[in-house]
Design a protein around this motif. Structure first.
Motif, PDB file in Angstrom:
ATOM      1  N   ARG A 107       6.737  24.655 -30.126  1.00 31.52           N
ATOM      2  CA  ARG A 107       6.368  23.534 -31.060  1.00 31.52           C
ATOM      3  C   ARG A 107       7.879  22.961 -31.451  1.00 31.52           C
ATOM      4  O   ARG A 107       7.553  22.142 -32.735  1.00 31.52           O
ATOM      5  N   ASN A 160      12.049  21.634 -30.754  1.00 36.75           N
ATOM      6  CA  ASN A 160      12.760  20.920 -29.722  1.00 36.75           C
ATOM      7  C   ASN A 160      12.995  21.590 -28.412  1.00 36.75           C
ATOM      8  O   ASN A 160      13.104  22.670 -28.479  1.00 36.75           O
ATOM      9  N   LYS A 178      11.999  16.346 -26.902  1.00 34.27           N
ATOM     10  CA  LYS A 178      10.835  16.671 -27.379  1.00 34.27           C
ATOM     11  C   LYS A 178      10.263  18.036 -27.287  1.00 34.27           C
ATOM     12  O   LYS A 178      10.535  18.913 -26.210  1.00 34.27           O
ATOM     13  N   PRO A 179       9.323  18.522 -28.149  1.00 36.35           N
ATOM     14  CA  PRO A 179       8.758  19.820 -27.866  1.00 36.35           C
ATOM     15  C   PRO A 179       7.827  20.006 -26.966  1.00 36.35           C
ATOM     16  O   PRO A 179       7.172  18.902 -26.334  1.00 36.35           O
ATOM     17  N   LYS A 206       2.925  19.303 -28.419  1.00 36.63           N
ATOM     18  CA  LYS A 206       2.908  18.586 -29.720  1.00 36.63           C
ATOM     19  C   LYS A 206       1.918  19.020 -30.535  1.00 36.63           C
ATOM     20  O   LYS A 206       1.036  19.881 -30.425  1.00 36.63           O
ATOM     21  N   SER A 207       2.160  18.543 -31.762  1.00 39.27           N
ATOM     22  CA  SER A 207       1.497  18.794 -32.964  1.00 39.27           C
ATOM     23  C   SER A 207       0.137  18.685 -32.916  1.00 39.27           C
ATOM     24  O   SER A 207      -0.422  17.891 -32.406  1.00 39.27           O
TER      25      SER A 207
END
Length: 194
Positions: A122, A124, A189-190, A193-194
């Motif tokens: 979650r 980077n 990016k993770p 995603k959240s």
């Protein structure tokens, strides 16, 4: 009117302490530097790898960052363990441990790092890569001490060099991005995603 004081991000300091110390020790494990170079790592492990990371962990606690607190404090303590081990052996205070004892310690650090890797899905991409490479490093080094021999240790050294370099990259990116006040160097990016 009260001014809100901006808090600095301690993560780049912890990442630099971790990354630099890891690259140097891993260069010895990979055979890029002679084994005698380990005496240069011990003071570095106390000061930069250990103290700087523990300081970053305490500051992450003040920032309310549970992951940063646990990661930096734990890996800073790992470096202190490593430095104390070599220092006390070199001083003749304790006998060198059976390699299987060190191997089991490294194995347990691999387990700890594996579970610390899970939250990075979650976060980077650069941090995710650091923890992926780090648990692989610990398992390879553990295998070397648990009877698999030098090829495992050497492989662990090479993966450790990559781990440390990615940590230095993330430190560089965080400092540069904070200084410029915008994203100059990407960190990815993770994965989730959240």
């Amino acid at each position: 009117m009260d001014e809100v004081m901006k808090t600095a991000n301690p993560a780049p300091l912890g990442l630099a302490g971790f990354g630099l110390t890891t690259v140097i020790l891993s260069s010895i494990n990979a055979g890029l530097l002679p084994g005698e170079a380990v005496s240069a790592v011990v003071p570095l492990a106390f000061s930069f790898g250990g103290f700087a990371q523990i300081l970053a962990g305490v500051l992450e606690f003040r920032n309310g960052n549970t992951f940063g607190t646990v990661a930096f404090t734990a890996y800073g303590s790992f470096w202190w363990w490593y430095a104390f081990l070599l220092w006390t052996i070199g001083s003749g205070w304790i006998k060198p441990p059976d390699p299987r004892g060190v191997g089991f310690v490294l194995l347990m650090w691999g387990v700890f790092t594996l579970y610390m890797w899970v939250p990075t899905f979650r976060m980077n991409l650069a941090l995710w890569i650091i923890f992926l490479l780090l648990w692989i490093t610990f398992f390879l080094l553990a295998g070397g001490d648990l009877g698999m021999g030098d090829p495992w240790r050497i492989a662990g050294g090479w993966v450790g060099v990559a781990t440390g370099l990615v940590a230095l990259y993330l430190s560089f990116a965080d400092v540069t991005n904070a200084t410029f006040g915008r994203i100059v160097i990407g960190v990815g990016k993770p994965i989730l995603k959240s």
